[in-house]
Design a protein around this motif. Sequence first.
Motif, mmCIF file in Angstrom:
data_model
loop_
_atom_site.group_PDB
_atom_site.id
_atom_site.type_symbol
_atom_site.label_atom_id
_atom_site.label_comp_id
_atom_site.label_asym_id
_atom_site.label_seq_id
_atom_site.Cartn_x
_atom_site.Cartn_y
_atom_site.Cartn_z
ATOM 1 N N CYS A 179 21.291 26.233 32.558
ATOM 2 C CA CYS A 179 21.787 24.626 32.529
ATOM 3 C C CYS A 179 20.384 24.192 32.469
ATOM 4 O O CYS A 179 19.458 24.600 32.560
ATOM 5 N N SER A 180 20.400 22.722 31.772
ATOM 6 C CA SER A 180 19.447 21.866 31.818
ATOM 7 C C SER A 180 19.313 20.814 32.849
ATOM 8 O O SER A 180 20.334 19.996 32.913
ATOM 9 N N THR A 181 18.196 20.662 33.401
ATOM 10 C CA THR A 181 18.081 19.706 34.376
ATOM 11 C C THR A 181 17.044 18.590 34.399
ATOM 12 O O THR A 181 16.137 18.826 33.946
ATOM 13 N N PHE A 182 17.520 17.372 34.137
ATOM 14 C CA PHE A 182 16.842 16.117 34.502
ATOM 15 C C PHE A 182 16.514 15.350 35.441
ATOM 16 O O PHE A 182 17.513 14.587 35.597
ATOM 17 N N PRO A 183 15.484 15.018 36.115
ATOM 18 C CA PRO A 183 15.537 14.056 37.208
ATOM 19 C C PRO A 183 15.194 12.682 36.693
ATOM 20 O O PRO A 183 14.692 12.541 35.458
ATOM 21 N N VAL A 184 15.852 11.971 37.329
ATOM 22 C CA VAL A 184 15.815 10.288 37.105
ATOM 23 C C VAL A 184 15.551 9.660 38.563
ATOM 24 O O VAL A 184 15.617 10.433 39.391
ATOM 25 N N PHE A 185 15.585 8.355 38.517
ATOM 26 C CA PHE A 185 15.311 7.695 39.612
ATOM 27 C C PHE A 185 16.423 7.532 40.529
ATOM 28 O O PHE A 185 16.330 7.615 41.946
ATOM 29 N N ASN A 186 17.500 6.956 39.875
ATOM 30 C CA ASN A 186 18.853 6.547 40.916
ATOM 31 C C ASN A 186 20.018 7.270 40.193
ATOM 32 O O ASN A 186 20.041 7.597 39.033
ATOM 33 N N GLY A 187 21.135 6.981 41.187
ATOM 34 C CA GLY A 187 22.483 7.281 40.722
ATOM 35 C C GLY A 187 22.969 6.615 39.532
ATOM 36 O O GLY A 187 23.609 7.228 38.705
ATOM 37 N N THR A 188 22.832 5.320 39.641
ATOM 38 C CA THR A 188 23.651 4.478 38.575
ATOM 39 C C THR A 188 22.678 4.977 37.122
ATOM 40 O O THR A 188 23.561 4.921 36.444
ATOM 41 N N GLY A 189 21.620 5.080 37.222
ATOM 42 C CA GLY A 189 20.987 5.477 35.963
ATOM 43 C C GLY A 189 21.344 6.753 35.429
ATOM 44 O O GLY A 189 21.618 6.971 34.129
ATOM 45 N N ALA A 190 21.463 7.517 36.458
ATOM 46 C CA ALA A 190 22.067 8.995 36.338
ATOM 47 C C ALA A 190 23.423 8.946 35.416
ATOM 48 O O ALA A 190 23.529 9.685 34.577
ATOM 49 N N ASN A 191 24.242 8.301 36.130
ATOM 50 C CA ASN A 191 25.729 8.260 35.715
ATOM 51 C C ASN A 191 25.668 7.692 34.327
ATOM 52 O O ASN A 191 26.294 8.061 33.252
ATOM 53 N N ALA A 192 25.240 6.618 34.051
ATOM 54 C CA ALA A 192 25.138 5.856 32.650
ATOM 55 C C ALA A 192 24.458 6.640 31.790
ATOM 56 O O ALA A 192 25.110 6.867 30.717
ATOM 57 N N LEU A 193 23.384 7.453 32.065
ATOM 58 C CA LEU A 193 22.805 8.191 30.946
ATOM 59 C C LEU A 193 23.783 9.520 30.681
ATOM 60 O O LEU A 193 23.717 9.858 29.652
ATOM 61 N N ALA A 194 24.211 10.040 31.710
ATOM 62 C CA ALA A 194 25.022 11.124 31.496
ATOM 63 C C ALA A 194 26.299 10.774 30.662
ATOM 64 O O ALA A 194 26.510 11.594 29.639
ATOM 65 N N LEU A 195 26.940 9.631 31.072
ATOM 66 C CA LEU A 195 28.057 9.427 30.299
ATOM 67 C C LEU A 195 27.766 9.054 28.895
ATOM 68 O O LEU A 195 28.515 9.496 28.217
ATOM 69 N N ALA A 196 26.791 8.527 28.465
ATOM 70 C CA ALA A 196 26.297 7.968 27.335
ATOM 71 C C ALA A 196 25.996 9.371 26.464
ATOM 72 O O ALA A 196 26.266 9.321 25.482
ATOM 73 N N ALA A 197 25.688 10.301 27.117
ATOM 74 C CA ALA A 197 24.997 11.485 26.305
ATOM 75 C C ALA A 197 26.283 12.209 26.010
ATOM 76 O O ALA A 197 26.124 12.811 24.713
#
Length: 347
Positions: free
Chosen positions: A60-78
């Motif tokens: 799997c591929s793992t990407f650290p980000v700063f917070n949960g809102t950013g992580a969700n928004a980016l994951a969903l957009a991807a």
Amino acid sequence: MNVSSDLQHRQFTSDNISGIVPEAMNALIQANSGHALPYGSDPWVAELNREIQRVFDTQCSTFPVFNGTGANALALAAISRSHHSVMAHQSAHIAVDEVNAPGLMGGGLRIETIAGENGLISPSALRHRIGQARGIHSSKPGVLSLTQANELGLCYRPEQIAELSAIAREHDMAVHMDGARFANAVAALGVTPADITWRAGVDVLVLGGTKLGLPFGELVIFFNEALARDFEWKRKQAGQLASKMRFLAAPWLGVLKEDCWLHYAAQCNAKAQEIAVRAAAIPDIQLAVPQQTNAVFLQLNDAQQTAISERGWILINLTEESGVRILCSWDITQRDIDAFISDLEQL
Ligand SMILES: *Cc1c(COP(=O)(O)O)cnc(C)c1O
């Protein structure tokens, strides 16, 4: 410098009011030596990728980000396109607590909500909601989002996730999991991280660390690696690319070692269970929601809420029906529990 915590009283308000677990703090301090390449090209990030593959028992591929809102928004957009909708429970953090960041990052992506008991989506409700899309006149169902553990502290079992994912697949939808409290779910269900993610059809997981006891740093983990295409650019564009990324990765390495993260999660769950059992034994106090992870929801009337607030406890009411939310963070002690229960008993 003379700054200290402004809370007179220790609290059960949320699991992000606590500090950093020692294992994460020590790892952070150890990472603070020498020079390392920026933007994720350092050895800590490489090691974190390997560790996550070990923990999830898959590529799997793992990407650290700063917070949960950013992580969700980016994951969903991807994993979606701008004309898509994300199907989520009506209490989902992405639906009610993120100022529609997924819609912004997804360039028009829309969150569509589903009702369901205890914050859980049922297969029939999902089918019904997908069926409500009106062809080319409304957003095309593109993603199913599940929160594990959910906003009420409850979990989907592996077979429930698999059934929901199968429905998503039938409609060519991807599956996202908001795992802000994923560790609590793994500990409560007694399953492996793989059992409730890729083995059950999840394409991308947002793995929460902050509420677990990290200073910051959530992980976006793609099990379906094709969907991670260009993710680095999205992350940079959204301002979620840490240049000194070793400091996001190192605390994770500290807690993943020897399943430390899951031990903390199990402890938090056990503390919540003690509160649930003792509170429910008090006459006039009932649980509003069954307790499964580190959250307890108490049905308190207005007079009880005022009285408990006067004793210094800060209360959170998520929704009208779910009552007062009590959350156990990693550093809650027996004394904290005894003090809170004793105040409840005297209401
Ligand atoms: C806390 C939380 C998040 C992440 O919130 P941030 O404050 O943006 O880090 C995401 N989903 C759920 C369910 C949460 O409880």
